[in-house]
Design an enzyme around this catalytic site. Structure first.
Site, PDB file in Angstrom:
ATOM      1  N   SER A   1      28.070  -8.417 -30.007  1.00  0.00           N
ATOM      2  CA  SER A   1      28.390  -6.997 -30.011  1.00  0.00           C
ATOM      3  C   SER A   1      29.886  -6.818 -29.785  1.00  0.00           C
ATOM      4  O   SER A   1      30.463  -7.451 -28.900  1.00  0.00           O
ATOM      5  CB  SER A   1      27.592  -6.328 -28.886  1.00  0.00           C
TER       6      SER A   1
ATOM      7  N   CYS B   1      21.249  -0.559 -19.056  1.00  0.00           N
ATOM      8  CA  CYS B   1      19.984  -0.208 -19.679  1.00  0.00           C
ATOM      9  C   CYS B   1      18.949   0.185 -18.639  1.00  0.00           C
ATOM     10  O   CYS B   1      18.004   0.888 -18.942  1.00  0.00           O
ATOM     11  CB  CYS B   1      19.471  -1.370 -20.499  1.00  0.00           C
TER      12      CYS B   1
ATOM     13  N   HIS C   1      31.537  -4.083 -28.773  1.00  0.00           N
ATOM     14  CA  HIS C   1      32.020  -3.200 -27.697  1.00  0.00           C
ATOM     15  C   HIS C   1      32.050  -3.843 -26.308  1.00  0.00           C
ATOM     16  O   HIS C   1      32.444  -3.213 -25.339  1.00  0.00           O
ATOM     17  CB  HIS C   1      31.240  -1.874 -27.680  1.00  0.00           C
TER      18      HIS C   1
HETATM   19  N1  PLP Z   1      22.028  -8.155 -25.339  1.00  0.00           N
HETATM   20  C1  PLP Z   1      22.726  -8.159 -24.189  1.00  0.00           C
HETATM   21  C2  PLP Z   1      22.713  -9.377 -23.321  1.00  0.00           C
HETATM   22  C3  PLP Z   1      23.467  -7.031 -23.818  1.00  0.00           C
HETATM   23  O1  PLP Z   1      24.158  -7.042 -22.668  1.00  0.00           O
HETATM   24  C4  PLP Z   1      23.457  -5.899 -24.673  1.00  0.00           C
HETATM   25  C5  PLP Z   1      24.161  -4.678 -24.278  1.00  0.00           C
HETATM   26  O2  PLP Z   1      24.011  -4.173 -23.185  1.00  0.00           O
HETATM   27  C6  PLP Z   1      22.723  -5.953 -25.870  1.00  0.00           C
HETATM   28  C7  PLP Z   1      22.022  -7.102 -26.158  1.00  0.00           C
HETATM   29  C8  PLP Z   1      22.701  -4.798 -26.815  1.00  0.00           C
HETATM   30  O3  PLP Z   1      23.953  -4.657 -27.472  1.00  0.00           O
HETATM   31  P1  PLP Z   1      24.329  -3.413 -28.386  1.00  0.00           P
HETATM   32  O4  PLP Z   1      24.747  -2.325 -27.475  1.00  0.00           O
HETATM   33  O5  PLP Z   1      25.455  -3.874 -29.253  1.00  0.00           O
HETATM   34  O6  PLP Z   1      23.139  -3.078 -29.200  1.00  0.00           O
END
Ligand code: PLP
Length: 374
Positions: free
Chosen positions: A200, A322, A202
């Site tokens: 990702s 989350c 960001h």
């Molecule tokens: N996987 C992990 C370990 C993450 O920390 C995150 C984001 O919090 C994601 C997946 C999801 O990423 P995205 O926001 O790009 O969908």
């Protein structure tokens, strides 16, 4: 702006990435799929950025597929399994919800889902070896945990899978959600031999809504969304060229003096770890964690402590970002680790990027001292 220590949730867009975003949007108006000159120009720019990222990660350009973020990359990987005959999947109990939520869909389509424990925060190679069976088709273990920062032994786990494959003459896919490892210790795509990984933009000062799926063998991948034929038919939809270019810029900025920058963050993290321990707080991040994350158990329920810190001008997370939407998610990670429930309920996550400073960390420490000592 408040002093920001929630970089594992998202980072601030860097000035360089922002400039590239604006310039690319202004100068590359065409659709990379169009056959006219503007389209060709955009396609060349897209490929140039793919090459730039591939070179930084030490992988082939053809192994990278751009997406709208890690959640989409993960969904693309697991949805592609639905084209196959169902089998067994081994998944760690500490996955981000983007991965763990995929399991219900796989089950619905006949897959058998078995979990790998993570006592102390780490998935064990021995447990994986015990659980691999002739039915196993996929293993999924993240590279760095987003709640605690624990760096998983991906190389050791993949080696166990490859040995099992040889003995049993069958192919097993190893997927590693590598969002919190990108540009940091814990990621070694060129060496670890994973089949798929998600990223990702960001989380490393790039724009939101941009991500990437790495596929070691892209020809074996069958997309759930091929419409339009973009990304060699592996991810349909017009590419977010300004976002991708800004992501590539953010990543190359991150990689400049990468080790020195990470060492500076490690120093900040270690110092905070030591000083916060003196306040009798329980550190929840294991020793072998990314320096970019420090989780601990505070003296009040997570949300309350995070709010008190906010009142003092600091952004931290009560667990993982989350968990604010899906309550209890961070707690389930702690439960898998074997952390006591009362400690998990008071978990706070402090997370850094390369712009975090010692001065900011000192102010944060002072705020902790004031809250705890009154
Ligand atoms: N996987 C992990 C370990 C993450 O920390 C995150 C984001 O919090 C994601 C997946 C999801 O990423 P995205 O926001 O790009 O969908």
């Amino acid at each position: 702006m408040a002093i920001y220590f929630d970089n594992a949730a998202t980072t601030v867009l860097s000035q360089r990435a922002r400039n590239v975003y604006i310039n690319t949007a202004a100068n590359f108006a065409g659709n990379p799929s169009s056959v006219h000159r503007e389209g060709h120009k955009a396609k060349e720019e897209l490929d140039r950025n793919r090459d730039k990222i591939a070179a930084l990660l030490g992988v082939k350009s053809t192994s990278l597929i751009f997406t709208s973020g890690a959640t989409e990359s993960i969904t693309a990987f697991f949805s592609s399994l639905l084209w196959q005959e169902p089998g067994e999947i081994l998944v760690s109990r500490i996955e981000h919800e983007a991965v763990s939520s995929q399991m219900a869909i796989l089950k619905r389509f006949g897959w058998e889902v078995k979990t790998l424990k993570a006592k102390g925060g780490f998935v064990s190679v021995d447990e994986l070896k015990e659980k691999l069976s002739p039915k196993t088709k996929v293993v999924a273990v993240m590279a760095v945990n987003n709640v605690t920062g624990a760096i998983q032994d991906i190389k050791g786990l993949v080696t166990a899978v490859r040995e099992f494959e040889k003995e049993n003459r069958k192919k097993i896919l190893f997927f590693s959600d590598s969002v919190q490892a990108l540009g940091k210790t814990g990621l070694d795509l060129s060496d670890s031999d994973v089949d798929g990984a998600s990223f990702s933009s960001h989380k490393i000062n790039g724009p939101r809504g941009v991500g990437m799926l790495y596929l070691k063998n892209p020809n074996a991948f069958r997309s759930y969304a091929p419409a339009g034929g973009q990304e060699s038919g592996r991810r349909g939809g017009t590419e977010n060229l300004p976002g991708i270019a800004a992501f590539a810029e953010a990543l190359s900025e991150w990689y400049e003096n990468r080790v020195e920058k990470e060492d500076a963050i490690r120093k900040i993290n270690n110092n905070l770890r030591e000083e916060l321990s003196k306040l009798k707080l329980t550190i929840l991040s294991p020793e072998n964690s990314t320096p970019y994350i420090l989780s601990l158990s505070a003296t009040l329920p997570s949300e309350v402590f995070a709010r008190v810190l906010m009142d003092k001008g600091f952004c931290v997370s009560s667990g993982s970002a989350c968990s604010n939407n899906a309550k209890g998610k961070a707690e389930s990670i702690y439960e898998a680790m074997g952390v006591r429930h009362d400690l998990a309920a008071k978990a706070i996550r402090i997370s850094f990027d390369n712009n975090s400073t010692e001065e900011e960390a000192e102010l944060l420490l002072k705020a902790f001292q004031e809250i705890i000592n009154g």
